[in-house]
Design a protein around this motif. Structure first.
Motif, PDB file in Angstrom:
ATOM      1  N   SER A 343      35.868  36.546  25.999  1.00 26.95           N
ATOM      2  CA  SER A 343      35.201  37.649  26.694  1.00 26.95           C
ATOM      3  C   SER A 343      35.386  37.591  28.202  1.00 26.95           C
ATOM      4  CB  SER A 343      33.707  37.669  26.346  1.00 26.95           C
ATOM      5  OG  SER A 343      33.089  36.471  26.767  1.00 26.95           O
ATOM      6  N   GLY A 344      35.833  36.440  28.739  1.00 24.06           N
ATOM      7  CA  GLY A 344      36.080  36.338  30.176  1.00 24.06           C
ATOM      8  C   GLY A 344      35.110  35.448  30.920  1.00 24.06           C
ATOM      9  N   LYS A 345      34.245  34.704  30.202  1.00 18.83           N
ATOM     10  CA  LYS A 345      33.213  33.904  30.857  1.00 18.83           C
ATOM     11  C   LYS A 345      33.816  32.811  31.742  1.00 18.83           C
ATOM     12  CE  LYS A 345      31.263  32.397  27.089  1.00 18.83           C
ATOM     13  NZ  LYS A 345      32.293  32.830  26.127  1.00 18.83           N
ATOM     14  N   SER A 346      34.705  32.012  31.180  1.00 16.37           N
ATOM     15  CA  SER A 346      35.295  30.900  31.937  1.00 16.37           C
ATOM     16  C   SER A 346      36.186  31.406  33.063  1.00 16.37           C
ATOM     17  CB  SER A 346      36.086  29.974  31.008  1.00 16.37           C
ATOM     18  OG  SER A 346      35.213  29.314  30.104  1.00 16.37           O
ATOM     19  N   THR A 347      36.862  32.531  32.854  1.00 19.92           N
ATOM     20  CA  THR A 347      37.675  33.120  33.920  1.00 19.92           C
ATOM     21  C   THR A 347      36.793  33.510  35.098  1.00 19.92           C
ATOM     22  OG1 THR A 347      39.317  33.938  32.344  1.00 19.92           O
ATOM     23  CG2 THR A 347      39.246  35.005  34.502  1.00 19.92           C
ATOM     24  N   PHE A 348      35.616  34.049  34.820  1.00 22.39           N
ATOM     25  CA  PHE A 348      34.680  34.391  35.888  1.00 22.39           C
ATOM     26  C   PHE A 348      34.268  33.140  36.665  1.00 22.39           C
ATOM     27  CE2 PHE A 348      30.382  35.013  37.544  1.00 22.39           C
ATOM     28  CZ  PHE A 348      30.569  36.155  38.305  1.00 22.39           C
ATOM     29  N   GLY A 349      34.032  32.035  35.943  1.00 25.74           N
ATOM     30  CA  GLY A 349      33.680  30.791  36.611  1.00 25.74           C
ATOM     31  C   GLY A 349      34.791  30.302  37.522  1.00 25.74           C
ATOM     32  N   ARG A 350      36.048  30.436  37.078  1.00 27.55           N
ATOM     33  CA  ARG A 350      37.171  30.011  37.918  1.00 27.55           C
ATOM     34  C   ARG A 350      37.325  30.899  39.150  1.00 27.55           C
ATOM     35  NH1 ARG A 350      39.341  28.506  32.754  1.00 27.55           N
ATOM     36  NH2 ARG A 350      40.274  30.539  32.378  1.00 27.55           N
ATOM     37  N   LEU A 351      37.002  32.167  39.016  1.00 24.56           N
ATOM     38  CA  LEU A 351      37.006  33.053  40.181  1.00 24.56           C
ATOM     39  C   LEU A 351      35.945  32.635  41.188  1.00 24.56           C
ATOM     40  CD1 LEU A 351      37.501  36.468  38.379  1.00 24.56           C
ATOM     41  CD2 LEU A 351      39.002  35.594  40.167  1.00 24.56           C
ATOM     42  N   ALA A 352      34.750  32.283  40.691  1.00 22.42           N
ATOM     43  CA  ALA A 352      33.664  31.860  41.584  1.00 22.42           C
ATOM     44  C   ALA A 352      34.029  30.582  42.327  1.00 22.42           C
ATOM     45  CB  ALA A 352      32.376  31.658  40.778  1.00 22.42           C
ATOM     46  N   LEU A 353      34.821  29.724  41.699  1.00 22.75           N
ATOM     47  CA  LEU A 353      35.246  28.469  42.326  1.00 22.75           C
ATOM     48  C   LEU A 353      36.422  28.663  43.276  1.00 22.75           C
ATOM     49  CD1 LEU A 353      34.987  26.241  39.152  1.00 22.75           C
ATOM     50  CD2 LEU A 353      33.712  25.846  41.269  1.00 22.75           C
ATOM     51  N   GLY A 354      37.059  29.831  43.237  1.00 23.19           N
ATOM     52  CA  GLY A 354      38.210  30.077  44.089  1.00 23.19           C
ATOM     53  C   GLY A 354      39.519  29.617  43.491  1.00 23.19           C
ATOM     54  N   PHE A 355      39.530  29.235  42.217  1.00 18.65           N
ATOM     55  CA  PHE A 355      40.766  28.809  41.560  1.00 18.65           C
ATOM     56  C   PHE A 355      41.674  30.004  41.258  1.00 18.65           C
ATOM     57  CE2 PHE A 355      38.315  24.999  39.574  1.00 18.65           C
ATOM     58  CZ  PHE A 355      38.267  24.408  40.817  1.00 18.65           C
ATOM     59  N   LEU A 356      41.083  31.200  41.159  1.00 15.72           N
ATOM     60  CA  LEU A 356      41.822  32.429  40.900  1.00 15.72           C
ATOM     61  C   LEU A 356      41.457  33.467  41.955  1.00 15.72           C
ATOM     62  CD1 LEU A 356      41.239  32.705  37.018  1.00 15.72           C
ATOM     63  CD2 LEU A 356      43.284  31.817  38.156  1.00 15.72           C
ATOM     64  N   LYS A 357      42.353  34.407  42.172  1.00 13.18           N
ATOM     65  CA  LYS A 357      42.121  35.499  43.124  1.00 13.18           C
ATOM     66  C   LYS A 357      41.954  36.797  42.343  1.00 13.18           C
ATOM     67  CE  LYS A 357      44.261  37.984  46.993  1.00 13.18           C
ATOM     68  NZ  LYS A 357      45.453  38.078  47.871  1.00 13.18           N
ATOM     69  N   PRO A 358      40.881  37.548  42.597  1.00 11.98           N
ATOM     70  CA  PRO A 358      40.680  38.789  41.844  1.00 11.98           C
ATOM     71  C   PRO A 358      41.727  39.837  42.203  1.00 11.98           C
ATOM     72  CG  PRO A 358      39.047  38.598  43.581  1.00 11.98           C
ATOM     73  CD  PRO A 358      39.781  37.309  43.552  1.00 11.98           C
ATOM     74  N   ASP A 359      42.038  40.727  41.265  1.00 12.33           N
ATOM     75  CA  ASP A 359      42.954  41.842  41.535  1.00 12.33           C
ATOM     76  C   ASP A 359      42.289  42.908  42.375  1.00 12.33           C
ATOM     77  OD1 ASP A 359      44.957  40.633  40.025  1.00 12.33           O
ATOM     78  OD2 ASP A 359      44.278  41.562  38.169  1.00 12.33           O
ATOM     79  N   SER A 360      40.995  43.063  42.192  1.00 18.06           N
ATOM     80  CA  SER A 360      40.247  44.044  42.981  1.00 18.06           C
ATOM     81  C   SER A 360      38.786  43.626  43.020  1.00 18.06           C
ATOM     82  CB  SER A 360      40.380  45.450  42.379  1.00 18.06           C
ATOM     83  OG  SER A 360      39.827  45.486  41.065  1.00 18.06           O
ATOM     84  N   GLY A 361      38.032  44.223  43.934  1.00 17.05           N
ATOM     85  CA  GLY A 361      36.630  43.878  44.100  1.00 17.05           C
ATOM     86  C   GLY A 361      36.462  42.712  45.065  1.00 17.05           C
ATOM     87  N   SER A 362      35.224  42.378  45.345  1.00 19.62           N
ATOM     88  CA  SER A 362      34.932  41.297  46.293  1.00 19.62           C
ATOM     89  C   SER A 362      34.060  40.239  45.643  1.00 19.62           C
ATOM     90  CB  SER A 362      34.222  41.854  47.531  1.00 19.62           C
ATOM     91  OG  SER A 362      32.952  42.378  47.189  1.00 19.62           O
ATOM     92  N   LYS A 364      31.847  36.576  46.856  1.00 22.12           N
ATOM     93  CA  LYS A 364      31.372  35.664  47.889  1.00 22.12           C
ATOM     94  C   LYS A 364      30.650  34.505  47.219  1.00 22.12           C
ATOM     95  CE  LYS A 364      32.433  38.044  51.687  1.00 22.12           C
ATOM     96  NZ  LYS A 364      33.318  37.525  52.756  1.00 22.12           N
ATOM     97  N   THR A 365      31.102  33.301  47.507  1.00 18.18           N
ATOM     98  CA  THR A 365      30.467  32.091  46.997  1.00 18.18           C
ATOM     99  C   THR A 365      29.948  31.296  48.181  1.00 18.18           C
ATOM    100  OG1 THR A 365      32.040  32.039  45.156  1.00 18.18           O
ATOM    101  CG2 THR A 365      30.754  30.055  45.565  1.00 18.18           C
ATOM    102  N   CYS A 366      28.629  31.129  48.241  1.00 20.34           N
ATOM    103  CA  CYS A 366      27.988  30.453  49.379  1.00 20.34           C
ATOM    104  C   CYS A 366      28.425  31.071  50.703  1.00 20.34           C
ATOM    105  CB  CYS A 366      28.283  28.958  49.362  1.00 20.34           C
ATOM    106  SG  CYS A 366      27.592  28.113  47.934  1.00 20.34           S
ATOM    107  N   GLY A 367      28.521  32.399  50.732  1.00 19.85           N
ATOM    108  CA  GLY A 367      28.820  33.127  51.961  1.00 19.85           C
ATOM    109  C   GLY A 367      30.277  33.204  52.333  1.00 19.85           C
ATOM    110  N   THR A 368      31.187  32.617  51.527  1.00 13.01           N
ATOM    111  CA  THR A 368      32.611  32.648  51.851  1.00 13.01           C
ATOM    112  C   THR A 368      33.399  33.294  50.718  1.00 13.01           C
ATOM    113  OG1 THR A 368      33.077  30.491  50.864  1.00 13.01           O
ATOM    114  CG2 THR A 368      32.389  30.511  53.166  1.00 13.01           C
ATOM    115  N   THR A 369      34.614  33.738  51.071  1.00 13.32           N
ATOM    116  CA  THR A 369      35.524  34.252  50.044  1.00 13.32           C
ATOM    117  C   THR A 369      36.267  33.064  49.456  1.00 13.32           C
ATOM    118  OG1 THR A 369      35.789  36.307  51.303  1.00 13.32           O
ATOM    119  CG2 THR A 369      37.413  35.847  49.586  1.00 13.32           C
ATOM    120  N   PRO A 370      35.955  32.649  48.241  1.00  9.67           N
ATOM    121  CA  PRO A 370      36.390  31.323  47.765  1.00  9.67           C
ATOM    122  C   PRO A 370      37.901  31.128  47.690  1.00  9.67           C
ATOM    123  CG  PRO A 370      35.457  32.618  45.975  1.00  9.67           C
ATOM    124  CD  PRO A 370      35.164  33.356  47.237  1.00  9.67           C
TER     125      PRO A 370
END
Length: 568
Positions: A343-362, A364-370
């Protein structure tokens, strides 16, 4: 009562230890298995459940495992032929594996041959039953089997390799291979542990339908008490190699007699919630705005989409995994993210960690773009955001002692080695690990102890956000309960926020104050834990929650009753 298919009497299993001596893993088990009956064996890790099951078919011996074992007692097979499996020779054991007792393992992907196609592996099992069958007839039967176990697009599935199927689909193939030889009994060793609740429900339904049609007995091993309540006729509770209680499912779950059984039932997460997360409104960083305190989210995403790109024979394709996901996590909030596998749960976690870059949208993790931080800012982000994974064995460096693993983040962030060593002593105390384990290596401790080291390492840097991706799925209920208690205490003491990613809805219900439901890469519902679980608004959420095994069974009644007794 009719004669049992399988009858174990006074079975003992001993493991030879590398340094000499032996471990007494199973101690005097007596157990019968009858036609059409499901007997479940439950107990914590190390209780001897799998050791007993594997002893029936001599799966502890070479080439299955390097550990030599000694088995005493008798295991009488009464159909389709008569034999004492403990004293049987290799030919009889091979015949028993081929014709009498099928085996289903937890990790279907590792149990299937990675270089053979699915159809060929099912055909191989089929030829053990019908050695003279011609190729065309065999493939017709394979096609019918694949269609019967519910795999989509049977023609494609037959040509696929195991890695091209999902975990649930591989498990269906394993069940087909085990059942195609018309055995009189199935041994299912944790067959649904790694699966989400909807796939789990489908696998249980498939097992029961095959059992009903064939009249097979089933020995079902699991640490998931909800699944056991759903499928078992009788339950045997094992502790320290012995069966301490056995009876009908209703009796064991509604009126447990042994103290260990009562403790095991009280450890089950979810339905009789014992841990209540601290109210995030009372925790966390705040900003003064117009005389009012306003929380700054530790994680905020706005319409985030992400997809994987692939190129095959010059043609590019793009498959979206996340679409328009918006989610905020406040300081001190434990936010559960649930949904089926894929469903995309773990992918979302990797985005929050900055391991992946989103195709669109913004995001912020702890005030920074991860995904954009560099240099010292990246180190600050890694200090403020930590992660705990499901598989603690692969998360820890096998060549590094547990103490060094826990201190690694502290040293990277500039702490002197001596100071880091003292801090690790405090961390081990905090996660309730003896400091004597600091000099041991990951393979020398249990799974629950390894997970505590991972938690100690994660909280060492005093993070603002902890991302826990299936942190207790592979653990038995008693260790699971200890880890969840630890998470709850740390969240209350440190005020850290958590993103809890899990397909175990009981765990999420017990630890989270807020829940988001994800389906096909989209968040379909978000709300308080009580609202989402008790009054789900969307059809998918209703389906997901209705799939939780063990609902409306004696198990839930005794869990609640035990909890209330403990509070009194």
């Amino acid at each position: 009562m009719t004669e049992p298919f399988l009858s174990a009497r006074n079975v003992h299993v001993y493991f030879q230890l590398p340094g000499g001596g032996r471990l007494h893993a199973v101690r005097g088990i007596d157990l019968d298995l009858f036609r059409g009956e499901t007997v479940a064996i439950v107990g914590e890790s190390g209780a001897g459940k799998s050791a007993f099951a594997k002893a029936i078919l001599h799966l502890h011996q070479l080439p299955f495992t390097p550990n030599r074992t000694k088995i005493e007692g008798s295991v009488s097979l009464n159909a389709p032929f008569s034999a004492d499996l403990v004293r049987a020779g290799d030919d009889v054991i091979r015949d028993a594996r081929a014709r009498a007792v099928g085996m289903i393992f937890q990790d279907a992907l590792s149990a299937l041959n990675p270089v053979h196609r699915i159809g060929n592996q099912i055909e191989e099992a089929l030829r053990q039953v019908e050695p003279g069958i011609d190729r065309e007839s065999a493939m017709n039967q394979v096609y019918n089997i694949v269609r019967a176990i519910g795999l989509p697009d049977p023609e494609r599935a037959i040509r696929a390799f195991p890695h091209q199927l999902s975990g649930g689909q591989c498990q269906r193939v394993m069940i087909a291979i085990a059942a195609v030889r018309f055995p009189v009994a199935l041994i299912a060793d944790e067959p649904t542990t790694a699966l989400d609740v909807t796939v789990q429900a489908q696998i249980l339904m498939l097992l029961k339908s095959i059992q009903d049609v064939r009249g097979m007995g089933m020995l079902f091993i699991s640490h998931d008490l909800g699944v056991v309540a759903e499928i078992a006729d009788r339950v045997a509770v094992m502790y320290a190699g012995e069966i301490v209680e056995i009876g009908t499912s209703a009796k064991v779950f509604s009126a447990p007699e042994h103290a260990y059984t009562r403790a095991l039932l009280a450890s089950r997460p979810g339905m009789g919630s014992r841990r209540r997360p601290t109210d995030p409104a009372a925790i966390g960083s705040t900003k003064k705005t117009g005389g009012k305190a306003k929380s700054a989210p530790v994680l905020t995403t706005d319409k985030v989409s992400f997809g994987y790109r692939s190129r095959l024979f010059g043609r590019g394709s793009h498959r979206f995994v996340l679409q328009d996901v918006s989610l905020d996590i406040e300081p001190g909030e434990v936010h559960g993210l649930v949904g089926e596998s894929g469903s995309g749960k773990s992918t979302f976690g990797r985005l929050a960690l900055g391991f992946l870059k989103p195709d669109s949208g913004s995001i912020k993790t702890c005030g920074t773009t991860p995904y954009a931080v560099r240099g010292v800012h990246r180190r600050d982000l890694r200090r403020n955001v930590q992660v705990v994974y499901q598989d603690s064995a692969t998360a820890l460096n096998p060549r590094m002692s547990l103490g060094h693993s826990a201190a690694e983040g502290l040293v990277i962030n500039g702490m002197a080695l001596e100071d880091a060593r003292e801090e690790v002593h405090r961390l081990f105390d905090r996660v309730r690990l003896p400091t004597a384990l600091m000099n041991r290596y990951p393979h020398e401790v249990s799974g629950g102890q390894r997970q505590r080291v991972c938690i100690a390492r994660a909280i060492a840097t005093k993070p603002k956000l902890l991302i826990a991706d299936e942190p207790v799925t592979a653990l038995d209920v008693s260790v699971q309960a200890q880890i969840l208690d630890l998470f709850g205490e740390l969240q209350a003491e440190l005020g850290l926020a958590m993103l809890l990613i899990s397909h175990d809805l009981g765990v999420v219900r017990e630890l989270s104050c807020k829940v988001s439901v994800m389906h096909n890469g989209r968040i379909v519902e978000t709300g308080s834990t009580a609202d989402v679980f008790d009054h789900p608004r969307t059809a998918y959420s209703q389906k997901l929650i209705s799939s939780i095994p063990g609902q409306n069974s004696p198990l839930d009644k005794v869990a609640v009753r035990t909890t209330m007794a403990g509070k009194g």
